[in-house]
Motif scaffolding. Sequence first.
Motif, PDB file in Angstrom:
ATOM      1  N   TYR A 179     -40.189 132.071 116.587  1.00 27.99           N
ATOM      2  CA  TYR A 179     -40.572 130.920 117.402  1.00 27.99           C
ATOM      3  C   TYR A 179     -41.517 131.417 118.492  1.00 27.99           C
ATOM      4  CZ  TYR A 179     -36.831 128.514 114.976  1.00 27.99           C
ATOM      5  OH  TYR A 179     -36.034 127.963 114.002  1.00 27.99           O
ATOM      6  N   HIS A 180     -42.741 131.708 118.069  1.00 25.37           N
ATOM      7  CA  HIS A 180     -43.735 132.269 118.980  1.00 25.37           C
ATOM      8  C   HIS A 180     -44.162 131.162 119.941  1.00 25.37           C
ATOM      9  CE1 HIS A 180     -47.647 134.875 119.268  1.00 25.37           C
ATOM     10  NE2 HIS A 180     -46.824 135.079 120.280  1.00 25.37           N
ATOM     11  N   ALA A 181     -43.930 131.371 121.224  1.00 21.61           N
ATOM     12  CA  ALA A 181     -44.172 130.280 122.164  1.00 21.61           C
ATOM     13  C   ALA A 181     -44.683 130.787 123.503  1.00 21.61           C
ATOM     14  CB  ALA A 181     -42.893 129.474 122.389  1.00 21.61           C
ATOM     15  N   ASP A 183     -45.558 125.938 111.531  1.00 21.18           N
ATOM     16  CA  ASP A 183     -45.514 124.698 112.299  1.00 21.18           C
ATOM     17  C   ASP A 183     -45.997 124.962 113.718  1.00 21.18           C
ATOM     18  OD1 ASP A 183     -44.326 123.035 110.278  1.00 21.18           O
ATOM     19  OD2 ASP A 183     -42.444 124.094 110.645  1.00 21.18           O
ATOM     20  N   GLU A 184     -46.835 124.074 114.218  1.00 21.32           N
ATOM     21  CA  GLU A 184     -47.358 124.206 115.577  1.00 21.32           C
ATOM     22  C   GLU A 184     -46.970 122.970 116.368  1.00 21.32           C
ATOM     23  OE1 GLU A 184     -51.461 125.727 117.746  1.00 21.32           O
ATOM     24  OE2 GLU A 184     -51.497 125.132 115.650  1.00 21.32           O
ATOM     25  N   ALA A 185     -46.704 123.152 117.645  1.00 23.63           N
ATOM     26  CA  ALA A 185     -46.257 122.012 118.450  1.00 23.63           C
ATOM     27  C   ALA A 185     -46.596 122.204 119.916  1.00 23.63           C
ATOM     28  CB  ALA A 185     -44.750 121.816 118.294  1.00 23.63           C
ATOM     29  N   HIS A 204     -46.372 125.618 124.210  1.00 20.85           N
ATOM     30  CA  HIS A 204     -47.158 125.652 122.975  1.00 20.85           C
ATOM     31  C   HIS A 204     -46.424 126.606 122.042  1.00 20.85           C
ATOM     32  CE1 HIS A 204     -51.162 126.891 120.843  1.00 20.85           C
ATOM     33  NE2 HIS A 204     -50.391 126.154 120.052  1.00 20.85           N
ATOM     34  N   GLN A 205     -45.946 126.084 120.928  1.00 19.86           N
ATOM     35  CA  GLN A 205     -45.122 126.882 120.020  1.00 19.86           C
ATOM     36  C   GLN A 205     -45.696 126.916 118.618  1.00 19.86           C
ATOM     37  OE1 GLN A 205     -41.415 125.440 118.014  1.00 19.86           O
ATOM     38  NE2 GLN A 205     -40.400 126.767 119.511  1.00 19.86           N
ATOM     39  N   ILE A 206     -45.589 128.098 117.995  1.00 14.23           N
ATOM     40  CA  ILE A 206     -45.925 128.264 116.582  1.00 14.23           C
ATOM     41  C   ILE A 206     -44.712 128.859 115.894  1.00 14.23           C
ATOM     42  CG2 ILE A 206     -47.422 129.422 114.905  1.00 14.23           C
ATOM     43  CD1 ILE A 206     -49.608 129.449 117.064  1.00 14.23           C
ATOM     44  N   HIS A 207     -44.149 128.111 114.960  1.00 15.35           N
ATOM     45  CA  HIS A 207     -42.965 128.555 114.227  1.00 15.35           C
ATOM     46  C   HIS A 207     -43.405 129.142 112.906  1.00 15.35           C
ATOM     47  CE1 HIS A 207     -39.145 127.388 111.780  1.00 15.35           C
ATOM     48  NE2 HIS A 207     -39.144 128.665 112.106  1.00 15.35           N
ATOM     49  N   VAL A 208     -43.256 130.452 112.779  1.00 14.77           N
ATOM     50  CA  VAL A 208     -43.610 131.151 111.550  1.00 14.77           C
ATOM     51  C   VAL A 208     -42.389 131.133 110.631  1.00 14.77           C
ATOM     52  CG1 VAL A 208     -44.428 133.298 110.534  1.00 14.77           C
ATOM     53  CG2 VAL A 208     -45.194 132.630 112.825  1.00 14.77           C
TER      54      VAL A 208
END
Length: 201
Positions: free
Chosen positions: A107-109, A168-170, A196-200
């Motif tokens: 959960y890269h955020a 997924d990006e959010a 700002h999150q990118i879920h790998v």
Amino acid sequence: MPLAAPILAAVLALAAAPGTVSPYLLPSPAPDAAAQLSEMVGLFDTLCLKAFPDDAAVAAAIAARGGGVTTMTPADVALYLHANPGVGWFLTGRSGRFVVTVEAPPYHACGVRTLTVAGFADLTPYRQLADAFEAGHDARKVAPVSGTVGNVESVGGGESWQRPDGSDEALFVFSTGPAASIRVEGRDGTEVRFVHQIHVR
């Protein structure tokens, strides 16, 4: 599939500091909401939209600020990210103190937060920034999620979309503060966090 409510709920849990309300005590004088929002939107744009997801670029952008920056200790990071790995900084800005965290994958955020008197009544500057960033993506609303952990109440919502690589990006907005049953007006503030999150996967 875009991020769903269970994912948002997991992120929401990071906003709460169970068993304590001390992080929500307002400084004196209380911060000016309009100035805070303007500065926060600028920080979020520079650090979390333009530099992120390049962690080195985020660190370089923070270092370029010069003074008013304190790198978080591991204990500080744990306070904000709990068991999740990452790094963070305390920034002294023109309108008050800001907290920046970068959580490691999956959960890269990148998040920017600050303590306000009662949140931001008008998020138009943030909304304009988010809308411009989301343009061209199939961004969909994520249903708001709220929860209480200990004596801390949190609510969050945002938009998500799928990246070409399947991740997924959010963009999320969270508000967190002491529960209504113990909140004291004029003493306790509300923390606002942009993420700002990118879920790998």
